[in-house]
Design an enzyme around this catalytic site. Structure first.
Site, short mmCIF file in Angstrom:
data_model
loop_
_atom_site.label_atom_id
_atom_site.label_comp_id
_atom_site.label_asym_id
_atom_site.label_seq_id
_atom_site.Cartn_x
_atom_site.Cartn_y
_atom_site.Cartn_z
N LYS A 251 6.81 -5.99 2.02
CA LYS A 251 6.50 -6.10 3.45
C LYS A 251 5.83 -7.45 3.63
O LYS A 251 4.71 -7.67 3.16
CB LYS A 251 5.59 -4.96 3.90
CG LYS A 251 5.28 -5.07 5.37
CD LYS A 251 4.47 -3.90 5.89
CE LYS A 251 4.17 -4.11 7.36
NZ LYS A 251 2.80 -3.75 7.70
N GLY B 196 -4.19 -2.06 14.38
CA GLY B 196 -5.47 -1.37 14.53
C GLY B 196 -5.94 -1.17 15.96
O GLY B 196 -7.02 -0.62 16.16
N ASN C 53 -0.72 3.57 10.14
CA ASN C 53 -1.81 3.64 9.16
C ASN C 53 -3.15 3.95 9.83
O ASN C 53 -3.70 5.04 9.65
CB ASN C 53 -1.91 2.32 8.37
CG ASN C 53 -3.03 2.36 7.35
OD1 ASN C 53 -3.16 3.31 6.60
ND2 ASN C 53 -3.87 1.35 7.36
#
Lengths: 368, 255
Positions: free
Chosen positions: B95, B156, B204
């Site tokens: 990635k 995030g 995530n």
């Protein structure tokens, strides 16, 4: 270049904040400099719990349930400066020594065996521990550690660039105080008496390509609220000028040290806490360092609320890891005496992951 | 079934290993998510060390490990990291993350393209993290990327698919799988991406920092499956106005 506003104007910006300003700051999506002033003000004191919850949420969002772990490695306590508050001041009669490269490497190996992967090399200001020494040490250590930063005398940009190529990842240089009058009084002699040169140091480190730059001030020398606003302005300026650099802020409180200096404006625990929360709310991406200057109870209590990086098992005397009963003088006495394993266990008990490796030496190898 | 570079994946939810409270919580959340592809930051782990706190709990039979170059500021750093990862972990999967701004962690399009070109030539299976720029997606695909990973919103932030307009164009145009990565804060965001026709999503932060990561992982798994089913079943088009049920109104002049 960043220029500190008149300290009086910072003081009045903070003093003028009202309860309504604090509420606005807490509700703001992107708090600005006026909001920071409000959060640092006496008017924000009754809002400490609300600040805690916003700070915790912002920290969790950005850093997750993690705390980074590092250890300082004091390589020398020789110092040409006469800072009134520092144990290493040339005025103080302490046992002085600079570790040889072999001795410094041996200390680092000990820390590595204890489980540290992030090192902070610390020294007083002396020609013996200059760029050449640090470069040689970095080259010896770079393959053992994920990250190695320095907290040493201010250097020129070329010096930082050399150290970067040798594997140094970051630099911390604290202004000590943004109050020029107090600064002059506290640093009466030695190279450190130049306020402006020191103030421009973080920018030199960032310009040299260092990945991370740490700033801050020493709590206890002047009005912490105005200092907090100054460090916020400095940080905001650095962010604009050096968008590729990561920044950290540290708020070391004065600890007992040789010389017996008494801080003129001591900062209590609630105030330190307000300062940490205010900076976190102002800058959600900021690394916030909480060292072993603070005691175990406070550090455990703050896990998850704002700070993102803890030191552990620290000794502030050169050579102190290998010979804890050695004679060399320490910079200050620490407040949290626990080992790395004990600190990590306390972090885990709070539901957080103590992260020992969050960088890789490989990044720096492309710089060479 | 989703196929990337010849490998098949039953789950269209990809997982990450950052920000968890402990390696054990991470392990349990990944199991609950049903994922078969897990990305690990090379800066955070030592791929060659079986005792590494993260590596020791990841079941290599269950997951394809997707090392990422998080922290790389330019193509040169990313390429060097990639080679070391391949040497240490034996996997050509990568990635690619080139994020020079440590604050927003937004990807650098110029360096990402450069690194993709180079790494594909070197035999890597490259999945680049990218801004939701349709032309960049085409350029990366032409350079040999095995999939493209446009962001929903910055890493995030939990903002969801702020880039929906561009992501739709990317999905429409791409020949390679499109994996919406970053910013998905709620299962509904993941479902939305899948309904739009994304081939997979990577989640995530939203799982790692939730109050109950295992349960949240399960919620995302269900949302991804639901969104995919809806996409395959064919969604009715959303309308601004109600459709007239007697469409003849206004046409009474017709003979």
């Amino acid at each position: 270049m960043f220029v500190t506003p008149e300290f009086e104007s910072l003081r009045s910006a903070v003093a003028g904040a009202t309860e309504a300003d604090v509420r606005r700051a807490l509700e703001s999506i992107r708090p600005g400099e006026r909001d920071l002033a409000a959060l640092l003000s006496p008017a924000a004191e009754p809002f400490l719990a609300a600040m805690a919850s916003r700070s915790a949420a912002a920290t969790g969002q950005r850093f997750g349930k993690t705390i980074q772990i590092y250890a300082p490695l004091y390589v020398s306590n020789l110092c040409a400066n006469r800072c009134l508050y520092c144990g290493f001041s040339a005025e103080n009669r302490i046992d002085r020594r600079a570790l040889s490269l072999d001795e410094a490497e041996a200390e680092a190996v000990l820390l590595q065996k204890r489980g540290f992967n992030h090192l902070l090399l610390v020294s007083g200001e002396a020609p013996a521990v200059g760029v050449e020494y640090l470069e040689a040490l970095a080259l010896r250590l770079r393959d053992r550690f994920a990250a190695i930063s320095i907290e040493v005398q201010p250097l020129e940009t070329e010096g930082y660039a050399r150290l970067f190529r040798a594997g140094i990842t970051g630099v911390a240089v604290y202004q000590e105080t943004y109050d020029r009058v107090t600064y002059g009084r506290m640093h009466p002699a030695g190279p450190k008496s130049d306020y402006v040169y020191r103030l421009a140091t973080p920018a030199r480190g960032a310009a040299a390509g260092l990945r991370e730059v740490g700033i801050g001030f020493l709590l206890g020398l002047s009005d912490w609220r105005a200092e907090g606003l100054a460090v916020g302005l400095h940080l905001a300026w650095l962010r604009k000028a050096f968008w590729r650099t990561a920044f950290t802020v540290s708020f070391p409180r004065m600890r007992p040290a040789a010389g017996g200096f008494q801080p003129p404006q001591p900062v209590n625990e609630r105030q330190l806490t307000q300062l940490l929360f205010a900076l976190r709310i102002f800058d959600p991406d900021l690394g916030l360092v909480l060292s072993t200057r603070e005691d175990a109870r406070y550090r455990d209590g703050m896990i998850g609320l704002g700070p993102t990086r803890y030191s552990a098992g620290s000794c502030t005397a050169p050579g102190g890891y290998g010979s804890p009963d050695g004679s060399a003088g320490e910079q200050f006495s620490v407040g949290d005496h626990r080992s790395i394993d004990e600190v990590c266990a306390a972090i885990r008990a709070k539901g957080f992951d103590p992260v020992r490796k969050d960088w890789d030496a490989v990044f720096q190898q492309t710089a060479a | 079934m989703l196929t990337i570079a010849g490998r098949e994946f039953r789950s269209r939810l990809f997982g990450g290993t950052g920000k968890f409270a402990s390696a054990e919580v991470m392990r349990d959340a990944l199991v609950a998510s049903g994922t078969e592809m897990v990305t690990v930051a090379l800066r955070r782990v030592d791929l060659a060390d079986p005792a590494d706190d993260i590596m020791r709990v990841l079941d290599r039979e269950r997951y394809l490990l997707l090392p990422n170059t998080s922290g790389a500021r330019d193509a040169r750093e990313a390429i060097r990291l990639a080679h070391l990862a391949r040497a240490a972990g034996g996997t050509p999967w990568l990635k690619l993350e080139v994020t020079p701004d440590p604050r927003t962690l937004l990807p650098d399009p110029v360096e990402t393209l450069k690194a993709t070109e180079e790494l594909v030539k070197d035999g890597f299976i490259v999945l680049p993290y990218m801004n939701a720029d349709p032309i960049l997606a085409l350029r990366l695909q032409d350079a040999g990327a095995a999939a493209v990973m446009p962001l929903g919103s910055p890493i995030g932030t939990n903002q969801g698919i702020v880039t929906a307009f561009q992501v739709r164009i990317i999905i429409e145009q791409a020949r390679v799988p499109v994996v919406v990565d970053a910013g998905l804060g709620a299962p509904s965001h993941a479902a939305q991406a899948m309904e739009m026709g994304a081939d997979a999503v990577l989640v995530n932060t939203a799982i790692a920092v939730s109050g109950d990561p295992v349960r949240m992982a399960r919620a995302f798994a269900m949302a991804v499956a639901a969104g995919r089913d809806a996409y395959e079943a064919g969604l009715g088009e959303a309308r601004e106005n109600a459709a007239a049920s007697s469409p003849e109104t206004g046409l009474d002049f017709l003979r």
